[in-house]
Design a protein around this motif. Sequence first.
Motif, PDB file in Angstrom:
ATOM      1  N   GLY A 189     -79.616 -47.083  59.150  1.00  0.00           N
ATOM      2  CA  GLY A 189     -78.539 -47.329  60.273  1.00  0.00           C
ATOM      3  C   GLY A 189     -77.252 -47.741  60.192  1.00  0.00           C
ATOM      4  O   GLY A 189     -76.646 -46.930  61.086  1.00  0.00           O
ATOM      5  N   ALA A 190     -76.993 -47.541  58.878  1.00  0.00           N
ATOM      6  CA  ALA A 190     -75.620 -47.847  58.437  1.00  0.00           C
ATOM      7  C   ALA A 190     -74.680 -46.924  58.095  1.00  0.00           C
ATOM      8  O   ALA A 190     -74.013 -46.486  57.516  1.00  0.00           O
ATOM      9  N   ALA A 191     -76.045 -47.678  56.643  1.00  0.00           N
ATOM     10  CA  ALA A 191     -74.886 -47.129  55.214  1.00  0.00           C
ATOM     11  C   ALA A 191     -75.092 -45.197  54.949  1.00  0.00           C
ATOM     12  O   ALA A 191     -74.106 -44.715  54.790  1.00  0.00           O
ATOM     13  N   GLU A 192     -75.810 -45.014  55.480  1.00  0.00           N
ATOM     14  CA  GLU A 192     -76.350 -43.168  55.424  1.00  0.00           C
ATOM     15  C   GLU A 192     -75.721 -43.081  56.299  1.00  0.00           C
ATOM     16  O   GLU A 192     -74.713 -41.399  55.977  1.00  0.00           O
ATOM     17  N   PRO A 193     -75.441 -43.388  57.447  1.00  0.00           N
ATOM     18  CA  PRO A 193     -74.554 -42.551  58.360  1.00  0.00           C
ATOM     19  C   PRO A 193     -73.046 -42.630  58.282  1.00  0.00           C
ATOM     20  O   PRO A 193     -72.414 -41.670  58.396  1.00  0.00           O
ATOM     21  N   ARG A 194     -72.906 -43.663  57.715  1.00  0.00           N
ATOM     22  CA  ARG A 194     -71.419 -44.111  56.842  1.00  0.00           C
ATOM     23  C   ARG A 194     -71.269 -42.276  55.308  1.00  0.00           C
ATOM     24  O   ARG A 194     -70.036 -42.154  55.684  1.00  0.00           O
ATOM     25  N   LYS A 195     -71.804 -42.939  54.838  1.00  0.00           N
ATOM     26  CA  LYS A 195     -71.734 -41.915  53.851  1.00  0.00           C
ATOM     27  C   LYS A 195     -71.541 -40.369  54.148  1.00  0.00           C
ATOM     28  O   LYS A 195     -70.872 -39.777  53.428  1.00  0.00           O
ATOM     29  N   LYS A 196     -72.321 -39.847  55.323  1.00  0.00           N
ATOM     30  CA  LYS A 196     -72.658 -38.548  56.066  1.00  0.00           C
ATOM     31  C   LYS A 196     -71.326 -38.828  56.447  1.00  0.00           C
ATOM     32  O   LYS A 196     -70.871 -37.306  56.219  1.00  0.00           O
ATOM     33  N   ALA A 197     -70.570 -39.631  57.062  1.00  0.00           N
ATOM     34  CA  ALA A 197     -69.020 -39.025  57.398  1.00  0.00           C
ATOM     35  C   ALA A 197     -68.044 -39.519  56.817  1.00  0.00           C
ATOM     36  O   ALA A 197     -67.345 -38.572  57.227  1.00  0.00           O
ATOM     37  N   TYR A 198     -67.828 -39.863  55.751  1.00  0.00           N
ATOM     38  CA  TYR A 198     -67.442 -39.656  54.837  1.00  0.00           C
ATOM     39  C   TYR A 198     -66.721 -38.175  53.796  1.00  0.00           C
ATOM     40  O   TYR A 198     -66.319 -38.054  53.588  1.00  0.00           O
ATOM     41  N   ALA A 199     -68.538 -37.806  53.455  1.00  0.00           N
ATOM     42  CA  ALA A 199     -68.845 -36.653  53.058  1.00  0.00           C
ATOM     43  C   ALA A 199     -68.325 -35.351  54.017  1.00  0.00           C
ATOM     44  O   ALA A 199     -67.200 -34.569  53.852  1.00  0.00           O
ATOM     45  N   ASP A 200     -68.405 -35.972  55.006  1.00  0.00           N
ATOM     46  CA  ASP A 200     -68.020 -35.015  56.499  1.00  0.00           C
ATOM     47  C   ASP A 200     -66.393 -34.194  56.323  1.00  0.00           C
ATOM     48  O   ASP A 200     -65.377 -33.753  56.469  1.00  0.00           O
ATOM     49  N   PHE A 201     -65.649 -35.541  56.433  1.00  0.00           N
ATOM     50  CA  PHE A 201     -64.254 -36.085  56.431  1.00  0.00           C
ATOM     51  C   PHE A 201     -63.350 -35.332  55.218  1.00  0.00           C
ATOM     52  O   PHE A 201     -62.566 -34.826  55.278  1.00  0.00           O
ATOM     53  N   TYR A 202     -63.759 -36.180  53.826  1.00  0.00           N
ATOM     54  CA  TYR A 202     -63.306 -35.245  52.963  1.00  0.00           C
ATOM     55  C   TYR A 202     -63.959 -33.988  52.455  1.00  0.00           C
ATOM     56  O   TYR A 202     -63.475 -32.627  51.586  1.00  0.00           O
ATOM     57  N   LYS A 203     -64.418 -32.981  53.501  1.00  0.00           N
ATOM     58  CA  LYS A 203     -65.013 -31.970  53.157  1.00  0.00           C
ATOM     59  C   LYS A 203     -63.815 -30.977  53.116  1.00  0.00           C
ATOM     60  O   LYS A 203     -63.795 -29.524  52.821  1.00  0.00           O
ATOM     61  N   ASN A 204     -63.054 -31.487  53.986  1.00  0.00           N
ATOM     62  CA  ASN A 204     -61.856 -29.913  54.960  1.00  0.00           C
ATOM     63  C   ASN A 204     -60.622 -30.717  54.475  1.00  0.00           C
ATOM     64  O   ASN A 204     -59.749 -30.480  55.393  1.00  0.00           O
ATOM     65  N   HIS A 205     -61.190 -32.497  53.735  1.00  0.00           N
ATOM     66  CA  HIS A 205     -59.064 -33.030  53.904  1.00  0.00           C
ATOM     67  C   HIS A 205     -58.678 -32.917  52.353  1.00  0.00           C
ATOM     68  O   HIS A 205     -58.607 -31.880  51.426  1.00  0.00           O
ATOM     69  N   ASP A 206     -56.683 -32.420  53.853  1.00  0.00           N
ATOM     70  CA  ASP A 206     -56.333 -31.597  52.752  1.00  0.00           C
ATOM     71  C   ASP A 206     -55.146 -32.904  52.906  1.00  0.00           C
ATOM     72  O   ASP A 206     -54.427 -33.604  54.003  1.00  0.00           O
ATOM     73  N   SER A 207     -55.036 -33.550  51.543  1.00  0.00           N
ATOM     74  CA  SER A 207     -54.066 -35.117  51.288  1.00  0.00           C
ATOM     75  C   SER A 207     -53.082 -34.864  51.846  1.00  0.00           C
ATOM     76  O   SER A 207     -51.432 -35.381  51.983  1.00  0.00           O
ATOM     77  N   THR A 208     -52.218 -33.391  51.273  1.00  0.00           N
ATOM     78  CA  THR A 208     -50.686 -33.254  50.894  1.00  0.00           C
ATOM     79  C   THR A 208     -50.425 -33.300  52.797  1.00  0.00           C
ATOM     80  O   THR A 208     -49.241 -32.744  52.727  1.00  0.00           O
ATOM     81  N   LYS A 209     -50.934 -31.992  52.997  1.00  0.00           N
ATOM     82  CA  LYS A 209     -51.024 -31.908  55.013  1.00  0.00           C
ATOM     83  C   LYS A 209     -50.377 -32.736  55.431  1.00  0.00           C
ATOM     84  O   LYS A 209     -49.894 -33.506  55.988  1.00  0.00           O
ATOM     85  N   ASP A 210     -51.734 -34.358  55.162  1.00  0.00           N
ATOM     86  CA  ASP A 210     -51.743 -35.604  55.650  1.00  0.00           C
ATOM     87  C   ASP A 210     -50.373 -35.718  55.783  1.00  0.00           C
ATOM     88  O   ASP A 210     -49.760 -36.609  56.497  1.00  0.00           O
TER      89      ASP A 210
END
Length: 75
Positions: free
Chosen positions: A40-61
């Motif tokens: 209920g909490a850990a798996e959705p959080r892991k999925k949200a982090y994975a989705d965020f970092y899939k297309n994350h560009d830290s240099t642009k941020d």
Amino acid sequence: MSSGALPKTQMRGLLAKSLTFHIIGVIIVSLEVAASYEFGAAEPRKKAYADFYKNHDSTKDFEEMRKAGIFQSTK
């Protein structure tokens, strides 16, 4: 009315019987709580982090934050 004698109360082993019952109950409840937290909490959080970092560009941020003036030590 029946005039039979009352049954004797159980004195020997009463604590052990009670503890066995409660320990089994506690184990079952704790496993249910752990499973509900995991799914209920850990798996959705892991999925949200994975989705965020899939297309994350830290240099642009970093460049956007630098242009906005958040960092005072960089220009």
